[in-house]
Design a protein around this motif. Structure first.
Motif, PDB file in Angstrom:
ATOM      1  N   LEU A 207       0.820  -1.205   0.000  1.00 24.72           N
ATOM      2  CA  LEU A 207       0.000   0.000   0.000  1.00 24.72           C
ATOM      3  C   LEU A 207       0.858   1.261   0.000  1.00 24.72           C
ATOM      4  O   LEU A 207       0.574   2.220  -0.725  1.00 24.72           O
ATOM      5  CB  LEU A 207      -0.926  -0.014   1.219  1.00 24.72           C
ATOM      6  CG  LEU A 207      -1.823   1.211   1.423  1.00 24.72           C
ATOM      7  CD1 LEU A 207      -2.737   1.424   0.227  1.00 24.72           C
ATOM      8  CD2 LEU A 207      -2.638   1.048   2.704  1.00 24.72           C
ATOM      9  N   GLY A 208       1.910   1.276   0.813  1.00 24.70           N
ATOM     10  CA  GLY A 208       2.775   2.451   0.871  1.00 24.70           C
ATOM     11  C   GLY A 208       3.434   2.747  -0.463  1.00 24.70           C
ATOM     12  O   GLY A 208       3.590   3.914  -0.849  1.00 24.70           O
ATOM     13  N   SER A 209       3.807   1.693  -1.188  1.00 25.60           N
ATOM     14  CA  SER A 209       4.424   1.885  -2.503  1.00 25.60           C
ATOM     15  C   SER A 209       3.427   2.474  -3.489  1.00 25.60           C
ATOM     16  O   SER A 209       3.770   3.338  -4.299  1.00 25.60           O
ATOM     17  CB  SER A 209       4.957   0.553  -3.035  1.00 25.60           C
ATOM     18  OG  SER A 209       5.973   0.040  -2.196  1.00 25.60           O
ATOM     19  N   VAL A 210       2.179   1.995  -3.423  1.00 25.62           N
ATOM     20  CA  VAL A 210       1.142   2.533  -4.310  1.00 25.62           C
ATOM     21  C   VAL A 210       0.965   4.027  -4.063  1.00 25.62           C
ATOM     22  O   VAL A 210       0.887   4.826  -5.003  1.00 25.62           O
ATOM     23  CB  VAL A 210      -0.191   1.787  -4.108  1.00 25.62           C
ATOM     24  CG1 VAL A 210      -1.339   2.534  -4.788  1.00 25.62           C
ATOM     25  CG2 VAL A 210      -0.090   0.378  -4.663  1.00 25.62           C
ATOM     26  N   LYS A 211       0.897   4.424  -2.800  1.00 30.74           N
ATOM     27  CA  LYS A 211       0.731   5.841  -2.479  1.00 30.74           C
ATOM     28  C   LYS A 211       1.901   6.661  -3.016  1.00 30.74           C
ATOM     29  O   LYS A 211       1.715   7.771  -3.525  1.00 30.74           O
ATOM     30  CB  LYS A 211       0.604   6.021  -0.963  1.00 30.74           C
ATOM     31  CG  LYS A 211      -0.685   5.456  -0.387  1.00 30.74           C
ATOM     32  CD  LYS A 211      -0.747   5.661   1.124  1.00 30.74           C
ATOM     33  CE  LYS A 211      -2.054   5.139   1.692  1.00 30.74           C
ATOM     34  NZ  LYS A 211      -2.131   5.317   3.164  1.00 30.74           N
ATOM     35  N   THR A 212       3.109   6.103  -2.909  1.00 31.25           N
ATOM     36  CA  THR A 212       4.293   6.795  -3.421  1.00 31.25           C
ATOM     37  C   THR A 212       4.234   6.931  -4.934  1.00 31.25           C
ATOM     38  O   THR A 212       4.504   8.003  -5.490  1.00 31.25           O
ATOM     39  CB  THR A 212       5.572   6.037  -3.020  1.00 31.25           C
ATOM     40  OG1 THR A 212       5.669   5.996  -1.592  1.00 31.25           O
ATOM     41  CG2 THR A 212       6.810   6.718  -3.588  1.00 31.25           C
ATOM     42  N   TYR A 213       3.881   5.838  -5.621  1.00 30.55           N
ATOM     43  CA  TYR A 213       3.784   5.875  -7.081  1.00 30.55           C
ATOM     44  C   TYR A 213       2.746   6.899  -7.539  1.00 30.55           C
ATOM     45  O   TYR A 213       2.976   7.656  -8.489  1.00 30.55           O
ATOM     46  CB  TYR A 213       3.414   4.498  -7.631  1.00 30.55           C
ATOM     47  CG  TYR A 213       4.526   3.481  -7.609  1.00 30.55           C
ATOM     48  CD1 TYR A 213       5.771   3.769  -8.173  1.00 30.55           C
ATOM     49  CD2 TYR A 213       4.327   2.221  -7.046  1.00 30.55           C
ATOM     50  CE1 TYR A 213       6.791   2.825  -8.161  1.00 30.55           C
ATOM     51  CE2 TYR A 213       5.344   1.277  -7.033  1.00 30.55           C
ATOM     52  CZ  TYR A 213       6.574   1.579  -7.588  1.00 30.55           C
ATOM     53  OH  TYR A 213       7.577   0.642  -7.578  1.00 30.55           O
ATOM     54  N   VAL A 214       1.592   6.909  -6.874  1.00 27.60           N
ATOM     55  CA  VAL A 214       0.529   7.842  -7.264  1.00 27.60           C
ATOM     56  C   VAL A 214       0.982   9.282  -7.068  1.00 27.60           C
ATOM     57  O   VAL A 214       0.792  10.133  -7.943  1.00 27.60           O
ATOM     58  CB  VAL A 214      -0.762   7.564  -6.464  1.00 27.60           C
ATOM     59  CG1 VAL A 214      -1.776   8.685  -6.679  1.00 27.60           C
ATOM     60  CG2 VAL A 214      -1.371   6.236  -6.874  1.00 27.60           C
ATOM     61  N   ALA A 215       1.584   9.566  -5.918  1.00 30.10           N
ATOM     62  CA  ALA A 215       2.040  10.932  -5.645  1.00 30.10           C
ATOM     63  C   ALA A 215       3.098  11.364  -6.654  1.00 30.10           C
ATOM     64  O   ALA A 215       3.071  12.495  -7.163  1.00 30.10           O
ATOM     65  CB  ALA A 215       2.601  11.015  -4.222  1.00 30.10           C
ATOM     66  N   ARG A 216       4.020  10.462  -6.956  1.00 33.36           N
ATOM     67  CA  ARG A 216       5.078  10.784  -7.915  1.00 33.36           C
ATOM     68  C   ARG A 216       4.501  10.991  -9.314  1.00 33.36           C
ATOM     69  O   ARG A 216       4.908  11.908 -10.042  1.00 33.36           O
ATOM     70  CB  ARG A 216       6.116   9.660  -7.921  1.00 33.36           C
ATOM     71  CG  ARG A 216       7.431  10.039  -8.591  1.00 33.36           C
ATOM     72  CD  ARG A 216       8.527   9.094  -8.143  1.00 33.36           C
ATOM     73  NE  ARG A 216       8.260   7.719  -8.542  1.00 33.36           N
ATOM     74  CZ  ARG A 216       8.817   6.658  -7.962  1.00 33.36           C
ATOM     75  NH1 ARG A 216       9.638   6.822  -6.944  1.00 33.36           N
ATOM     76  NH2 ARG A 216       8.553   5.446  -8.387  1.00 33.36           N
ATOM     77  N   ALA A 217       3.540  10.141  -9.686  1.00 33.48           N
ATOM     78  CA  ALA A 217       2.915  10.269 -11.005  1.00 33.48           C
ATOM     79  C   ALA A 217       2.156  11.582 -11.122  1.00 33.48           C
ATOM     80  O   ALA A 217       2.214  12.259 -12.161  1.00 33.48           O
ATOM     81  CB  ALA A 217       1.975   9.090 -11.250  1.00 33.48           C
ATOM     82  N   ARG A 218       1.442  11.957 -10.066  1.00 31.02           N
ATOM     83  CA  ARG A 218       0.699  13.224 -10.099  1.00 31.02           C
ATOM     84  C   ARG A 218       1.644  14.409 -10.245  1.00 31.02           C
ATOM     85  O   ARG A 218       1.368  15.349 -10.998  1.00 31.02           O
ATOM     86  CB  ARG A 218      -0.140  13.362  -8.834  1.00 31.02           C
ATOM     87  CG  ARG A 218      -1.372  12.467  -8.814  1.00 31.02           C
ATOM     88  CD  ARG A 218      -2.064  12.516  -7.463  1.00 31.02           C
ATOM     89  NE  ARG A 218      -3.261  11.679  -7.444  1.00 31.02           N
ATOM     90  CZ  ARG A 218      -3.887  11.310  -6.332  1.00 31.02           C
ATOM     91  NH1 ARG A 218      -3.425  11.712  -5.150  1.00 31.02           N
ATOM     92  NH2 ARG A 218      -4.966  10.551  -6.396  1.00 31.02           N
ATOM     93  N   ASP A 219       2.771  14.367  -9.523  1.00 31.39           N
ATOM     94  CA  ASP A 219       3.743  15.457  -9.629  1.00 31.39           C
ATOM     95  C   ASP A 219       4.302  15.553 -11.045  1.00 31.39           C
ATOM     96  O   ASP A 219       4.423  16.647 -11.609  1.00 31.39           O
ATOM     97  CB  ASP A 219       4.892  15.239  -8.635  1.00 31.39           C
ATOM     98  CG  ASP A 219       4.477  15.500  -7.195  1.00 31.39           C
ATOM     99  OD1 ASP A 219       3.425  16.140  -6.991  1.00 31.39           O
ATOM    100  OD2 ASP A 219       5.197  15.059  -6.276  1.00 31.39           O
TER     101      ASP A 219
END
Length: 201
Positions: free
Chosen positions: A160-172
């Motif tokens: 789950l933590g990795s998904v949140k990181t990927y999403v945040a990075r993708a949005r940026d």
């Protein structure tokens, strides 16, 4: 009132009701196809993966135990099929290039792409092309397909933590790509002196 996914799955499993499974296909196929088109960048490949996904779901329906949503289970199958195709044919790199080079040609396919694909601008396609595979998969699941972070983690078999990181990075990355303005024709035609400022007209 239409039956829920779980009710349709129960009918399909207990009574071997093909109509129940067909109803599940009709309910999910457009959005699944749109997700796959954005994921792999090729409508024809997306169709093949979607078809294989529903075939695997049909034959493996007994493996769905109801611990999560049917949609999450279905998308997990689709993502595994995408990865399998990418490993076999190195499709990820090849389609990444195709997405950048042929975005204008694929624009004609938007009317066939389902609700998530329709209206996707060329700038958005290019921004998606600038993401790596996991960033693209997570942001498409969470921001386009409406999955929660927890559901996306289940689909991708990723913490789950990795998904949140990927999403945040993708949005940026996408925010930066979409906010970048290309120089105007007037500006691009001007020579740039050593001090970095354009000459005044």
């Amino acid at each position: 009132m239409e039956p829920s996914d779980i009710e349709l799955v129960t009918l399909a499993k207990a009574a071997q009701d093909e109509r129940a499974f067909a109803a599940l296909v009709r309910r999910h196929q457009a959005r699944l196809r749109a997700f796959l088109i954005r994921l792999c960048g090729n409508p024809h490949l997306a169709d093949d993966i979607a078809q294989e996904t529903f075939m695997k779901a049909h034959t493996g329906l007994s493996g769905f135990k109801g611990g999560g949503s049917f949609r999450s289970w279905l998308y997990a199958i689709a993502y595994r099929e995408f990865l399998q195709d990418a490993r076999k044919t190195k499709a990820a790199a090849r389609l990444e290039d195709a997405l950048k080079e042929n975005a204008a040609a694929r624009k004609a396919d938007r009317h066939e792409a389902g609700p998530l694909e329709a209206g996707m601008s060329l700038d958005l396609r290019r921004a998606l092309a600038g993401l790596d595979a996991m960033e693209r998969a997570t942001i498409l699941l969470c921001d386009a397909a409406g999955f929660s972070h927890t559901e996306a983690a289940s689909v991708l078999s990723t913490p789950l933590g990795s998904v949140k990181t990927y999403v945040a990075r993708a949005r940026d990355k996408m925010r930066a790509a979409l906010s970048a303005e290309p120089p105007t024709a007037k500006e691009s035609s001007l020579p740039t002196p050593a001090n970095g400022k354009h000459y005044a007209l």
